[in-house]
Design an enzyme around this catalytic site. Sequence first.
Site, PDB file in Angstrom:
ATOM      1  N   SER A 252      -1.964 -11.206  -2.739  1.00  0.00           N
ATOM      2  CA  SER A 252      -2.527 -11.015  -1.357  1.00  0.00           C
ATOM      3  C   SER A 252      -3.738 -10.446  -1.297  1.00  0.00           C
ATOM      4  O   SER A 252      -4.511 -10.227  -2.226  1.00  0.00           O
ATOM      5  CB  SER A 252      -1.468  -9.930  -0.758  1.00  0.00           C
ATOM      6  OG  SER A 252      -1.744  -8.825  -1.240  1.00  0.00           O
ATOM      7  N   LYS A 253      -4.299 -10.513  -0.160  1.00  0.00           N
ATOM      8  CA  LYS A 253      -5.525  -9.737  -0.033  1.00  0.00           C
ATOM      9  C   LYS A 253      -6.006  -8.675  -0.866  1.00  0.00           C
ATOM     10  O   LYS A 253      -6.905  -8.546  -1.363  1.00  0.00           O
ATOM     11  CB  LYS A 253      -5.900  -9.611   1.683  1.00  0.00           C
ATOM     12  CG  LYS A 253      -6.429 -10.750   2.239  1.00  0.00           C
ATOM     13  CD  LYS A 253      -7.979 -10.583   2.689  1.00  0.00           C
ATOM     14  CE  LYS A 253      -8.662 -11.412   3.068  1.00  0.00           C
ATOM     15  NZ  LYS A 253      -8.966 -12.961   3.083  1.00  0.00           N
ATOM     16  N   ARG A 254      -5.027  -7.713  -0.735  1.00  0.00           N
ATOM     17  CA  ARG A 254      -5.079  -6.498  -1.475  1.00  0.00           C
ATOM     18  C   ARG A 254      -5.292  -6.512  -2.783  1.00  0.00           C
ATOM     19  O   ARG A 254      -5.758  -5.896  -3.601  1.00  0.00           O
ATOM     20  CB  ARG A 254      -3.686  -5.946  -1.026  1.00  0.00           C
ATOM     21  CG  ARG A 254      -3.560  -4.377  -1.759  1.00  0.00           C
ATOM     22  CD  ARG A 254      -2.212  -3.604  -1.138  1.00  0.00           C
ATOM     23  NE  ARG A 254      -1.069  -4.536  -1.275  1.00  0.00           N
ATOM     24  CZ  ARG A 254      -0.311  -4.452  -2.633  1.00  0.00           C
ATOM     25  NH1 ARG A 254      -0.628  -3.645  -3.347  1.00  0.00           N
ATOM     26  NH2 ARG A 254       0.836  -5.178  -2.493  1.00  0.00           N
ATOM     27  N   HIS A 255      -4.765  -7.947  -3.439  1.00  0.00           N
ATOM     28  CA  HIS A 255      -4.755  -7.731  -5.106  1.00  0.00           C
ATOM     29  C   HIS A 255      -6.058  -8.800  -5.248  1.00  0.00           C
ATOM     30  O   HIS A 255      -6.156  -8.942  -6.437  1.00  0.00           O
ATOM     31  CB  HIS A 255      -3.586  -8.447  -5.779  1.00  0.00           C
ATOM     32  CG  HIS A 255      -2.397  -7.834  -5.282  1.00  0.00           C
ATOM     33  ND1 HIS A 255      -1.343  -8.640  -4.422  1.00  0.00           N
ATOM     34  CD2 HIS A 255      -1.749  -6.951  -5.852  1.00  0.00           C
ATOM     35  CE1 HIS A 255      -0.282  -8.002  -4.646  1.00  0.00           C
ATOM     36  NE2 HIS A 255      -0.511  -6.923  -5.150  1.00  0.00           N
ATOM     37  N   GLY A 256      -6.456  -9.520  -4.340  1.00  0.00           N
ATOM     38  CA  GLY A 256      -7.555 -10.441  -4.924  1.00  0.00           C
ATOM     39  C   GLY A 256      -7.125 -11.753  -4.527  1.00  0.00           C
ATOM     40  O   GLY A 256      -7.871 -12.848  -4.895  1.00  0.00           O
TER      41      GLY A 256
END
Length: 472
Positions: A252-256
Amino acid sequence: MKPVRVRFAPSPTGLPHIGNTRTALFAWLLARQTGGRFIVRVEDTDQKRYQPQSLEKILEILEFLELDWDEGPRVGGPHQPYFQSQRLDHYQKIAQELIDSGVAYYCFCSSDRLEKLRREQKEKGQIPKYDRHCLSLSEKEIEKKKQAGNYVVRLKMPENLNFSWKDLVQGEITINSKDLDDQVLLKSDGYPTYHLAVVVDDHDMKISHVIRGVEWISSTPKHLFLYQSLGWPVPALMHLPLILGPDKAKLSKRHGAKSVLDYRDEGYLKEALINFMVYLGWSYHDNSQILTKEELIKAFDYQKIQKQNAIFDIKKLDWFNGQYIRMKKDEELAQLLKPFAPKEADEDLIKKIIPLVKERLARLSEFRGLAGFFFLSPEVSQSLLKENVRGNYKNYLKEALLVIQSIKDWQEGEITRKLMALIKKKSWQTGDFFMALRIVIAGSRHTPPINDSLVILGKEETIQRLQKFLKN
Ligand code: GLU
């Protein structure tokens, strides 16, 4: 390995994330390794989802990573990518051939009818699938309905046939066609769908190896059926593993699930991004080997691409980035740091600071926090001093100012000697004294070695900062 012909085929429908770029990198490496060709083909056949900005970003990423391509129209400068939207006639012609040979058919069903059908099938617990309503239309009816426009062309998928292929990454795969829908090949706007265009173009462009994400496996039988129906040879297929976050959840955006450009703007070097991305699905020794692009071209071995999902670990990217930062010559690093330094920073000063920070930076963007005080006099927080310094910090700084004013030879050795003598004479704690000095000079507890920093800052500026603080 014989020279390959591979393509990167992005759809400009959103921001490309690290997974798409990894696909491009693998294909590029294989092309360069074998002396083959790398082609960029923009799959812009979805007019509703087309985003011009997305195309710009895709091309900017390729340029940033220097993944150059070898074919495509050119007017003077470098090659342009191929665009599927410029080849509509060609796809329409092939669709007609498929209709003529009975492999595809016209469908005039309204979206309302299709929606209703889907709902009913779902309610019955069936897999939603077109019911071939239009397959029974007579020639005459078809001609009449065609006048009104608004039709699509569908592929008539065999009903119960095994499609098998030996995937160069995933191994032997067999999928039965029974649950597969009669795929729309040509849409009512005259544009092909991905499935028709990808097969036609991979054939026309003589692609030897199709390299793409594993999410396309379920579509592959449709493509195989098209190849077979058109009498075309099937290229080798390589489906690359998914990239997951460290928690094994979809990226997700959070992880990359960010784009390489986001990472660039956060201060990651292209060399580090490439080296990091190559291990997202490919394995080499302990998977943390520093390999330049040239070394990767030699070392890359498609047979070591893994089936299992790759894990995106930002800590590993930070590690690679730190390594590449340390390998940079100071001059080059100064240029790279410029956009991350305060506006007023001049390159000569950046260059002088580099030896003090090079070992500490994981990202170029950390430069500002670590070295911003060289360019701008900081706000000094009394509470930061109170919390971190034992003893009378005002007194430390008053005495330090006197000593500093007396220093003639403004060198690190001399500064350290004089200040240490003061600390000893006063029986102060070294840690407390230097913490006070650091906070007043830099506004922060974390700085490069403070005495070296004072040398670069200059005697006058050091004195001014101390005086300013002591005045309040
Ligand atoms: N346009 C497709 C994508 O963006 C390409 C898939 C393929 O390489 O065949 O994923």
